[in-house]
Write an enzyme that holds these catalytic residues in place. Structure first.
Site, PDB file in Angstrom:
ATOM      1  N   ARG A  34       0.881  -1.133  -0.063  1.00 53.78           N
ATOM      2  CA  ARG A  34       0.091   0.040  -0.130  1.00 53.78           C
ATOM      3  C   ARG A  34       0.961   1.314   0.040  1.00 53.78           C
ATOM      4  O   ARG A  34       1.494   1.500  -0.877  1.00 53.78           O
ATOM      5  CB  ARG A  34      -0.862  -0.107   1.345  1.00 53.78           C
ATOM      6  CG  ARG A  34      -2.035  -1.014   1.058  1.00 53.78           C
ATOM      7  CD  ARG A  34      -2.692  -1.350   2.298  1.00 53.78           C
ATOM      8  NE  ARG A  34      -3.961  -0.303   2.215  1.00 53.78           N
ATOM      9  CZ  ARG A  34      -4.830  -0.316   3.099  1.00 53.78           C
ATOM     10  NH1 ARG A  34      -4.894  -1.264   4.163  1.00 53.78           N
ATOM     11  NH2 ARG A  34      -5.757   0.515   3.174  1.00 53.78           N
ATOM     12  N   THR A  39       0.272   1.440   8.515  1.00 56.24           N
ATOM     13  CA  THR A  39      -1.077   2.097   9.433  1.00 56.24           C
ATOM     14  C   THR A  39      -0.756   3.271   9.872  1.00 56.24           C
ATOM     15  O   THR A  39      -1.450   4.245   9.785  1.00 56.24           O
ATOM     16  CB  THR A  39      -1.691   0.718  10.198  1.00 56.24           C
ATOM     17  OG1 THR A  39      -1.687  -0.282   9.382  1.00 56.24           O
ATOM     18  CG2 THR A  39      -2.885   1.314  10.887  1.00 56.24           C
ATOM     19  N   LYS A  49      -3.539  11.999  15.401  1.00 50.53           N
ATOM     20  CA  LYS A  49      -3.085  12.984  16.170  1.00 50.53           C
ATOM     21  C   LYS A  49      -3.430  14.141  15.432  1.00 50.53           C
ATOM     22  O   LYS A  49      -3.409  15.349  16.262  1.00 50.53           O
ATOM     23  CB  LYS A  49      -1.615  12.740  16.593  1.00 50.53           C
ATOM     24  CG  LYS A  49      -1.600  11.782  17.860  1.00 50.53           C
ATOM     25  CD  LYS A  49      -2.024  10.387  17.838  1.00 50.53           C
ATOM     26  CE  LYS A  49      -3.241  10.116  18.073  1.00 50.53           C
ATOM     27  NZ  LYS A  49      -3.384   8.498  18.255  1.00 50.53           N
ATOM     28  N   SER A 133      -1.690  -4.803  11.122  1.00 54.07           N
ATOM     29  CA  SER A 133      -3.186  -5.395  11.474  1.00 54.07           C
ATOM     30  C   SER A 133      -4.347  -4.512  10.751  1.00 54.07           C
ATOM     31  O   SER A 133      -4.116  -3.583  10.039  1.00 54.07           O
ATOM     32  CB  SER A 133      -3.314  -5.229  13.127  1.00 54.07           C
ATOM     33  OG  SER A 133      -3.259  -3.774  13.278  1.00 54.07           O
ATOM     34  N   ASP A 298       2.300  -5.317  15.023  1.00 57.24           N
ATOM     35  CA  ASP A 298       0.967  -5.648  15.277  1.00 57.24           C
ATOM     36  C   ASP A 298       0.667  -7.124  14.811  1.00 57.24           C
ATOM     37  O   ASP A 298      -0.393  -7.896  15.407  1.00 57.24           O
ATOM     38  CB  ASP A 298      -0.214  -4.883  14.404  1.00 57.24           C
ATOM     39  CG  ASP A 298      -0.231  -3.315  14.958  1.00 57.24           C
ATOM     40  OD1 ASP A 298       0.625  -3.126  16.088  1.00 57.24           O
ATOM     41  OD2 ASP A 298      -1.205  -2.677  14.661  1.00 57.24           O
ATOM     42  N   LEU A 305       1.024  -1.161  19.381  1.00 61.39           N
ATOM     43  CA  LEU A 305       1.537   0.129  19.301  1.00 61.39           C
ATOM     44  C   LEU A 305       2.903   0.460  18.640  1.00 61.39           C
ATOM     45  O   LEU A 305       3.618  -0.553  18.091  1.00 61.39           O
ATOM     46  CB  LEU A 305       2.238   0.494  20.805  1.00 61.39           C
ATOM     47  CG  LEU A 305       1.269   0.200  21.801  1.00 61.39           C
ATOM     48  CD1 LEU A 305       1.896   0.502  23.474  1.00 61.39           C
ATOM     49  CD2 LEU A 305       0.433   1.766  21.835  1.00 61.39           C
ATOM     50  N   HIS A 429      10.941  24.289  37.109  1.00 63.54           N
ATOM     51  CA  HIS A 429       9.989  24.890  37.740  1.00 63.54           C
ATOM     52  C   HIS A 429       9.443  25.948  36.869  1.00 63.54           C
ATOM     53  O   HIS A 429      10.430  26.656  36.329  1.00 63.54           O
ATOM     54  CB  HIS A 429       9.921  25.210  39.091  1.00 63.54           C
ATOM     55  CG  HIS A 429       8.897  26.207  39.599  1.00 63.54           C
ATOM     56  ND1 HIS A 429       7.575  25.401  39.990  1.00 63.54           N
ATOM     57  CD2 HIS A 429       8.532  27.369  39.858  1.00 63.54           C
ATOM     58  CE1 HIS A 429       6.839  26.249  40.571  1.00 63.54           C
ATOM     59  NE2 HIS A 429       7.188  27.677  40.242  1.00 63.54           N
TER      60      HIS A 429
END
Ligand code: FAD
Length: 441
Positions: A34, A39, A49, A133, A298, A305, A429
């Site tokens: 593909r 994926t 995202k 997958s 997968d 992941l 901080h």
């Protein structure tokens, strides 16, 4: 053609592994049927995202102005295409690196060490299967109705649904619920289990779901979908909640009930490789039962992941090269990019309970962190799990940038660090990471 290494699939497993192999002197042929990037890049992590970012921008404007801007879906989808296109070009360029031959063809096994692609035969002593997958469709009446879609189709939607119904409250279902709620759709999630995100610490998952509910997302937990019917331009999802029949009407139904290994047409029957419906069976080096044949990502079903696929690929090449590494597969961070974000690494309280491991928990809250309040992000919690020697064995969080916060715990866990080690590290901080630090004080 004979080569040192064959890789089938160019997702984050395949392409990163090809680079690692070539850098280490292995002549590598990699096949892709593909698009380069698999994926993750084309239909998974990156497009979702990009939409999550669009959704966050809408929430930010709404919080600032008090009114929700209208979503321009085609603009959001165009930006998603631009981002994925740019990254795909990057992967294609990588696949032109010395030592890598990228073949854009479907590959299938003739025997355990011979692959046929584009009418040619390729042989190698070592072959890595990285075919990924695909969405698993449950046997529900009406599942093939028009408007019942998988995540791939939802990522190419042209018209905003007025009502989106999502079957499944796992990672993919929850991310899309969050995005489309921000985009202005009414969203209903139907889930068979008692709680969303089953792999996440249940305390964190429950708190996060409550926030999603406050955002107006409707949840039906412990509910089993029976059928989907189309009437005109509407779909009716019929389900049982605790044996009581219920219905939800929607324009689009997303089926997000899990994924299955991509092994159709791979010719595994010609190899003797062991596999079942969950994936190809491998050992800790990702080696199958056949000498020289590995399965990563997968397709082995171990951890679905992108970064797991990459790490497993590097491990398999290191095994081929007889090199050891210190990759600790059990310390696998994972994140869900909902609003609020959810992330975790290591053992959850539920897993400790199930395994009979004694543990302690420490919690830090966003509401007492200066940076979180400055960001207007007071909702959230970080939960550290330690053993009886104060060693950090898990860290779970929900709230803004939770995925970044748990990364620090991931580093410490890789060095078997304790809460004392974490306490001794000076933190900048004001930062959100101080929430993690404060949980040790
Ligand atoms: P894939 O990325 O699936 O790549 C396999 C490639 O092999 C595909 O391009 C396929 O076409 C090709 N192929 C298959 N068979 C053949 C063959 N016989 N011959 C040639 N080529 C073949 N993971 C995260 O870590 N973070 C996220 O935020 C995240 N978000 C996601 C969101 C969605 C909607 C989805 C669906 C997944 C998401 N994932 C995420 C999971 C992530 O996409 C996968 O874990 C990752 O892509 C797996 O990588 P892989 O290399 O194993 O396989």
């Amino acid at each position: 053609m004979k080569t040192d290494l064959i890789i089938i699939g160019s997702g984050p497993g395949g392409y990163n592994t090809a680079c690692h192999a070539a850098k280490n002197g292995l002549n590598t042929v990699i096949f892709e049927d593909r698009q380069a990037g698999g994926t993750c890049l084309n239909r998974g992590c990156i497009p979702t995202k990009t939409l999550c970012h669009e959704a966050d921008m809408i929430e930010a404007v709404a919080a600032m102005t008090g009114s929700r801007p209208e979503t321009d879906l085609s603009k959001a989808m165009n930006r998603k295409e631009h981002v994925t296109g740019q990254l795909r070009e990057g992967v294609e360029t990588l696949m032109k690196s010395p030592g890598i031959t990228f073949v854009k063809e479907h590959a299938s096994f003739k025997d355990a060490h011979t692959v046929v692609a584009g009418g040619e035969e390729y042989t190698a002593d070592n072959i890595i299967i990285a075919t990924g997958s695909e969405s698993k469709m449950p046997p529900i009446e009406g599942i093939n109705e028009e408007g019942v879609v998988t995540s791939t189709e939802l990522l190419n939607l042209e018209k905003m649904p007025n009502h989106l119904c999502i079957i499944g409250a796992g990672v993919i279902g929850m991310e899309f619920a969050s995005v489309f709620k921000s985009f202005g759709s009414n969203v209903t999630v139907i889930e068979f289990l008692k709680e969303c995100l089953p792999a996440i610490d249940s305390d964190i998952a429950k708190r996060m779901r409550k926030v999603m509910e406050r955002r107006g997302i409707e949840f039906y937990m412990q509910s089993a979908v029976k059928s989907i019917n189309r009437k005109g331009d509407k779909l009716t999802v019929c389900f049982d909640k605790k044996n009581k029949p219920q219905e939800v009407e929607a324009d689009i139904v997303l089926v997000a009930t899990g994924r299955k290994p991509n092994i159709d047409g791979l010719g595994l029957e010609n190899t003797g490789i062991n596999f079942d419906s969950k994936g190809i069976k491998v050992d800790d080096n990702m080696l199958t039962n056949i000498r020289g044949v590995y399965a990563i990502g997968d397709v082995n079903g171990r951890a679905m992941l992108a970064h797991a696929a990459t790490a497993q690929g590097i491990r398999s090449v290191n095994h081929i090269l007889k090199k050891s590494d210190n990759i600790r597969m059990e310390i696998m961070p994972a994140a869900v990019f909902t609003n609020p974000e959810v992330a975790g690494v290591g053992l959850t309280s539920d897993q400790c309970d199930a395994m009979g491991i004694e543990y302690n928990t420490r919690k830090g809250f966003y509401r007492s962190n200066g940076k979180a309040l400055a960001m207007d992000e007071s909702e959230g919690m970080v939960k550290l799990i330690t053993d009886n020697n104060n060693k950090i064995i898990g860290c779970h969080a929900y709230g803004a940038h939770a995925a970044d916060i748990i990364q620090e715990a991931t580093v410490i866990m890789n060095f078997d660090g304790t809460t004392d080690n974490l306490r001794d590290i000076i933190h900048t901080h004001p930062t959100l990471e101080e929430i993690l630090h404060d949980s040790t004080v």
